[in-house]
Structure formats: C-alpha cells, structure tokens
Scaffold this active site. Structure first.
Site, PDB file in Angstrom:
ATOM      1  N   ASN A 115       0.857  -1.191   0.000  1.00 40.56           N
ATOM      2  CA  ASN A 115       0.000   0.000   0.000  1.00 40.56           C
ATOM      3  C   ASN A 115       0.896   1.245   0.000  1.00 40.56           C
ATOM      4  O   ASN A 115       1.691   1.444   0.925  1.00 40.56           O
ATOM      5  CB  ASN A 115      -0.898  -0.039   1.245  1.00 40.56           C
ATOM      6  N   ASP A 153      -0.104   4.481  -0.162  1.00 41.78           N
ATOM      7  CA  ASP A 153      -0.810   5.728   0.197  1.00 41.78           C
ATOM      8  C   ASP A 153       0.119   6.777   0.802  1.00 41.78           C
ATOM      9  O   ASP A 153      -0.014   7.971   0.537  1.00 41.78           O
ATOM     10  CB  ASP A 153      -1.900   5.457   1.240  1.00 41.78           C
ATOM     11  N   HIS A 154       1.048   6.319   1.665  1.00 39.97           N
ATOM     12  CA  HIS A 154       1.850   7.308   2.402  1.00 39.97           C
ATOM     13  C   HIS A 154       2.938   7.959   1.555  1.00 39.97           C
ATOM     14  O   HIS A 154       3.482   8.987   1.949  1.00 39.97           O
ATOM     15  CB  HIS A 154       2.417   6.703   3.681  1.00 39.97           C
ATOM     16  N   ARG A 196       3.224  18.869   0.440  1.00 40.46           N
ATOM     17  CA  ARG A 196       3.754  20.025  -0.287  1.00 40.46           C
ATOM     18  C   ARG A 196       2.966  20.341  -1.558  1.00 40.46           C
ATOM     19  O   ARG A 196       3.332  21.249  -2.284  1.00 40.46           O
ATOM     20  CB  ARG A 196       5.208  19.761  -0.676  1.00 40.46           C
ATOM     21  N   HIS A 206      -5.671   3.591  -1.525  1.00 38.91           N
ATOM     22  CA  HIS A 206      -6.982   3.925  -0.974  1.00 38.91           C
ATOM     23  C   HIS A 206      -7.326   5.338  -1.423  1.00 38.91           C
ATOM     24  O   HIS A 206      -6.654   6.291  -1.027  1.00 38.91           O
ATOM     25  CB  HIS A 206      -6.899   3.838   0.562  1.00 38.91           C
ATOM     26  N   ARG A 265      -9.510   8.103  -0.784  1.00 39.49           N
ATOM     27  CA  ARG A 265     -10.447   8.515   0.268  1.00 39.49           C
ATOM     28  C   ARG A 265     -11.332   9.657  -0.220  1.00 39.49           C
ATOM     29  O   ARG A 265     -10.943  10.450  -1.086  1.00 39.49           O
ATOM     30  CB  ARG A 265      -9.671   8.995   1.499  1.00 39.49           C
ATOM     31  N   ARG A 271      -7.041  12.858   0.981  1.00 40.64           N
ATOM     32  CA  ARG A 271      -5.899  13.319   1.790  1.00 40.64           C
ATOM     33  C   ARG A 271      -4.561  12.780   1.280  1.00 40.64           C
ATOM     34  O   ARG A 271      -3.527  13.336   1.586  1.00 40.64           O
ATOM     35  CB  ARG A 271      -6.083  12.963   3.271  1.00 40.64           C
ATOM     36  N   HIS A 272      -4.593  11.679   0.529  1.00 36.73           N
ATOM     37  CA  HIS A 272      -3.315  11.202  -0.040  1.00 36.73           C
ATOM     38  C   HIS A 272      -3.462  10.902  -1.538  1.00 36.73           C
ATOM     39  O   HIS A 272      -3.068  11.720  -2.357  1.00 36.73           O
ATOM     40  CB  HIS A 272      -2.662  10.074   0.765  1.00 36.73           C
ATOM     41  N   GLU A 276      -8.735   0.434  -2.700  1.00 42.58           N
ATOM     42  CA  GLU A 276      -9.594   0.472  -1.508  1.00 42.58           C
ATOM     43  C   GLU A 276     -10.456   1.717  -1.598  1.00 42.58           C
ATOM     44  O   GLU A 276      -9.957   2.799  -1.913  1.00 42.58           O
ATOM     45  CB  GLU A 276      -8.749   0.567  -0.233  1.00 42.58           C
ATOM     46  N   THR A 296      -7.126   6.711  10.412  1.00 51.03           N
ATOM     47  CA  THR A 296      -7.012   5.630   9.427  1.00 51.03           C
ATOM     48  C   THR A 296      -8.298   4.819   9.510  1.00 51.03           C
ATOM     49  O   THR A 296      -9.148   5.080  10.364  1.00 51.03           O
ATOM     50  CB  THR A 296      -5.761   4.763   9.685  1.00 51.03           C
ATOM     51  N   THR A 297      -8.456   3.854   8.605  1.00 53.01           N
ATOM     52  CA  THR A 297      -9.667   3.035   8.605  1.00 53.01           C
ATOM     53  C   THR A 297      -9.864   2.403   9.977  1.00 53.01           C
ATOM     54  O   THR A 297      -8.951   1.786  10.515  1.00 53.01           O
ATOM     55  CB  THR A 297      -9.542   1.921   7.526  1.00 53.01           C
ATOM     56  N   GLU A 355     -11.153  -9.326   3.110  1.00 52.44           N
ATOM     57  CA  GLU A 355      -9.871  -8.961   3.693  1.00 52.44           C
ATOM     58  C   GLU A 355     -10.135  -8.802   5.183  1.00 52.44           C
ATOM     59  O   GLU A 355     -10.914  -7.933   5.587  1.00 52.44           O
ATOM     60  CB  GLU A 355      -9.340  -7.645   3.098  1.00 52.44           C
ATOM     61  N   HIS A 411      -3.895  -4.446   7.861  1.00 55.81           N
ATOM     62  CA  HIS A 411      -4.028  -3.288   8.755  1.00 55.81           C
ATOM     63  C   HIS A 411      -3.140  -3.438   9.987  1.00 55.81           C
ATOM     64  O   HIS A 411      -3.303  -4.356  10.774  1.00 55.81           O
ATOM     65  CB  HIS A 411      -5.470  -3.000   9.196  1.00 55.81           C
ATOM     66  N   GLY A 412      -2.184  -2.546  10.077  1.00 56.53           N
ATOM     67  CA  GLY A 412      -1.315  -2.504  11.252  1.00 56.53           C
ATOM     68  C   GLY A 412      -0.242  -3.570  11.278  1.00 56.53           C
ATOM     69  O   GLY A 412       0.458  -3.726  12.278  1.00 56.53           O
ATOM     70  N   GLY A 442       0.947  -1.306   4.358  1.00 55.70           N
ATOM     71  CA  GLY A 442       1.385   0.009   3.928  1.00 55.70           C
ATOM     72  C   GLY A 442       2.247   0.747   4.929  1.00 55.70           C
ATOM     73  O   GLY A 442       3.453   0.932   4.721  1.00 55.70           O
ATOM     74  N   HIS A 443       1.630   1.164   6.020  1.00 60.77           N
ATOM     75  CA  HIS A 443       2.284   2.100   6.938  1.00 60.77           C
ATOM     76  C   HIS A 443       3.668   1.636   7.374  1.00 60.77           C
ATOM     77  O   HIS A 443       4.631   2.402   7.330  1.00 60.77           O
ATOM     78  CB  HIS A 443       1.393   2.331   8.165  1.00 60.77           C
TER      79      HIS A 443
HETATM   80  N1  PXP Z   1      -6.152  -2.925   4.234  1.00 60.69           N
HETATM   81  C1  PXP Z   1      -7.082  -1.943   4.274  1.00 60.69           C
HETATM   82  C2  PXP Z   1      -8.468  -2.259   3.854  1.00 60.69           C
HETATM   83  C3  PXP Z   1      -6.743  -0.640   4.691  1.00 60.69           C
HETATM   84  O1  PXP Z   1      -7.678   0.325   4.725  1.00 60.69           O
HETATM   85  C4  PXP Z   1      -5.407  -0.368   5.036  1.00 60.69           C
HETATM   86  C5  PXP Z   1      -5.007   1.019   5.414  1.00 60.69           C
HETATM   87  O2  PXP Z   1      -5.195   1.868   4.332  1.00 60.69           O
HETATM   88  C6  PXP Z   1      -4.477  -1.417   4.958  1.00 60.69           C
HETATM   89  C7  PXP Z   1      -4.879  -2.693   4.570  1.00 60.69           C
HETATM   90  C8  PXP Z   1      -3.040  -1.228   5.272  1.00 60.69           C
HETATM   91  O3  PXP Z   1      -2.878  -0.905   6.604  1.00 60.69           O
HETATM   92  P1  PXP Z   1      -1.448  -0.403   7.110  1.00 60.69           P
HETATM   93  O4  PXP Z   1      -1.168   0.892   6.395  1.00 60.69           O
HETATM   94  O5  PXP Z   1      -1.651  -0.240   8.571  1.00 60.69           O
HETATM   95  O6  PXP Z   1      -0.463  -1.464   6.743  1.00 60.69           O
END
Ligand code: PXP
Length: 252
Positions: A8, A10-11, A19, A44, A46, A50-51, A71, A101-102, A152, A201-202, A223-224
């Site tokens: 992911n 996104d970040h 910027r 994702h 949104r 935001r990203h 997403e 976050t979600t 998921e 997630h996480g 992602g994160h």
């Molecule tokens: N899966 C879904 C559905 C999410 O919304 C996210 C966060 O955007 C992730 C996975 C990834 O989570 P993380 O960024 O904490 O790894």
C-alpha cells in the site's frame, strides 16, 4: 504456499500532498515496489483525498503490471471511478470523515443492500470484489450473502495487541493470541464459503509472521510499516524484510 504481498503506497502520496508537489511520485514508488518483489500495489482513494488523488488512478493503472487493488468506500462517486479505472480488485472499506485511518471493518450485515449492489456492479465490470471486514461470523456470512469473491480480514485488533504501552511486546501476549485465533477461525469459515481470504491493517515485519501461519490467508495488504521503514532503509529492503517475515510464517 507463501501469501502474496500487495504494498500500500498511500503514504508516498501523503508526503507528496504535504507540499502539493510532484514528488515523491506514486508511479515511481509502484515501479520500485514491483521491482522489489511486491505482488501487487494497493491504494486507498479517500473521500477527502488526503493522499491518493483521482489522477493517480489512471497513472497507476497504466503502469502497474502486477495487480492493482483499490480500496474505497461503497459510494456512487467511488464506484464510477473504479469502473473507469478497472483495477484488478476493489476492497470496499468503511470511511469516517475524521478518522486517522480506517477504523475496523465494514458493517456488511448492517448495509446489506448497498454492499450487494456495489459488489454486483464491480463484478459486472470484471473487477474482483473484496470486503474489508472484522473476522466476525456474522460479517463473513454477510460477505457470502452479497456475493463477494474475497474478504480482507481487518488485523487492527491483533496488531494493536502485539504492541504494549512501551512498544513491541511480541506476538505471544494473551490478547494477541486471542485475536490470532479469531483470524484463524474467520479464515477457515470464509474459506468454507468459497471466499478468498486476504488480511491487513497494522501489520509489520514483527507481527505478520503469526498471521502468515494461517494457510487460508493468500494475500496481505501492508502500507504504513513498509513506507515508514523505507525512510530509513529504503523501499527495496523494507519490502524484502516483510516478504521474508511472511515466508518464514508460511513455512512454519
Ligand atoms: N487494508 C485496508 C483495507 C486498509 O484500509 C489499510 C489502510 O489503508 C491497509 C490494509 C493497510 O494498513 P497499514 O497501512 O496499517 O499497513
């Protein structure tokens, strides 16, 4: 079999939007991630943008050669964008305006008609329909009822349980074990219904291994932690590290 890894990105867009600048490029990030062994790219879009931005979708669709997973919330606006972009998969997620976050999984049971209609439109468009849900029997049964092809499982509670007040406390804590059991049982039930199973997630290179021991989990979306680690060690190494953690878990 070792589960696939969708990175992911996104970040990368979060930094770019800080910027409103052209860099860092999400397309470049996707290319590097694929070269580093990612099996797919997840973004994702949104409602608050935001990203990831709308223009990123066609750019990524034109450049990602592995697998593109989008997403999004199950809104008319997002469905139209998805059908125009044609990602390989769409993961429907809940979205609250002020969340960081979600927050947890989609309430499929409580929104059955909306989710069923969204799944039908995605599938008609040739897009794999995935639902981001908690590993909860009611939600898994509802996912089956609305004809989703994949769930998921939200690993947020598990991931949180692996963190203590002073940092990482390991996968072995009582609560982490309980959350892992929920994921294991959820994956088995979903699989009985013929649903494909992903998780995310996480997750980090420290806590993903235990989830990778669940044989039904065929895909991770992370992602994160990858993007955070990449600031210090580079995207290539951050991806290699997490892929290795998944491999070790799958092989154990
Ligand atoms: N899966 C879904 C559905 C999410 O919304 C996210 C966060 O955007 C992730 C996975 C990834 O989570 P993380 O960024 O904490 O790894």
């Amino acid at each position: 079999m070792t589960a696939r890894l969708n990175v992911n990105i996104d970040h990368v867009a979060t930094v770019r939007q800080a910027r409103r600048a052209p860099e860092p490029s999400v397309v470049a990030a996707a290319m590097l991630a694929e070269q580093a062994g990612a099996d797919g790219i997840t973004v994702h879009l949104r409602g608050d943008r935001r990203h990831i931005q709308d223009a990123d979708l066609p750019a990524l669709r034109a450049s990602v050669t592995t697998y593109l997973n989008l997403e999004m919330a199950a809104t008319e606006e997002m469905l139209e964008l998805a059908l125009a972009t044609r990602p390989d998969a769409v993961s429907l997620v809940p979205e609250n305006a002020n969340e960081i976050t979600t927050e947890g999984g989609l309430d499929v049971r409580g929104n059955i008609a909306i989710v069923r209609a969204a799944v039908a439109r995605l599938r008609q468009g040739g897009i794999l329909a995935s639902l981001f849900i908690d590993p909860d029997t009611q939600q898994i049964e509802a996912a089956h009822e609305v004809n989703a092809q994949q769930i998921e499982m939200c690993t947020a509670n598990y991931a949180e349980a692996t963190l203590g007040s002073r940092g990482f406390h390991g996968e072995g804590s009582l609560r982490a074990g309980q959350e892992l059991r929920r994921l294991r049982e959820g994956a088995a039930l979903a699989s009985q219904y013929g649903l494909l199973v992903a998780a995310g997630h996480g997750l980090t290179y420290r806590n993903v291994g235990a989830v990778a021991t669940i044989t039904e989990v065929a895909e991770f979306n992370i992602g994160h932690s990858i993007i955070s680690r990449s600031i210090f060690i580079g995207l290539e190494r951050a991806i290699a590290e997490i892929r290795e953690a998944i491999r070790v878990g799958s092989d154990s």
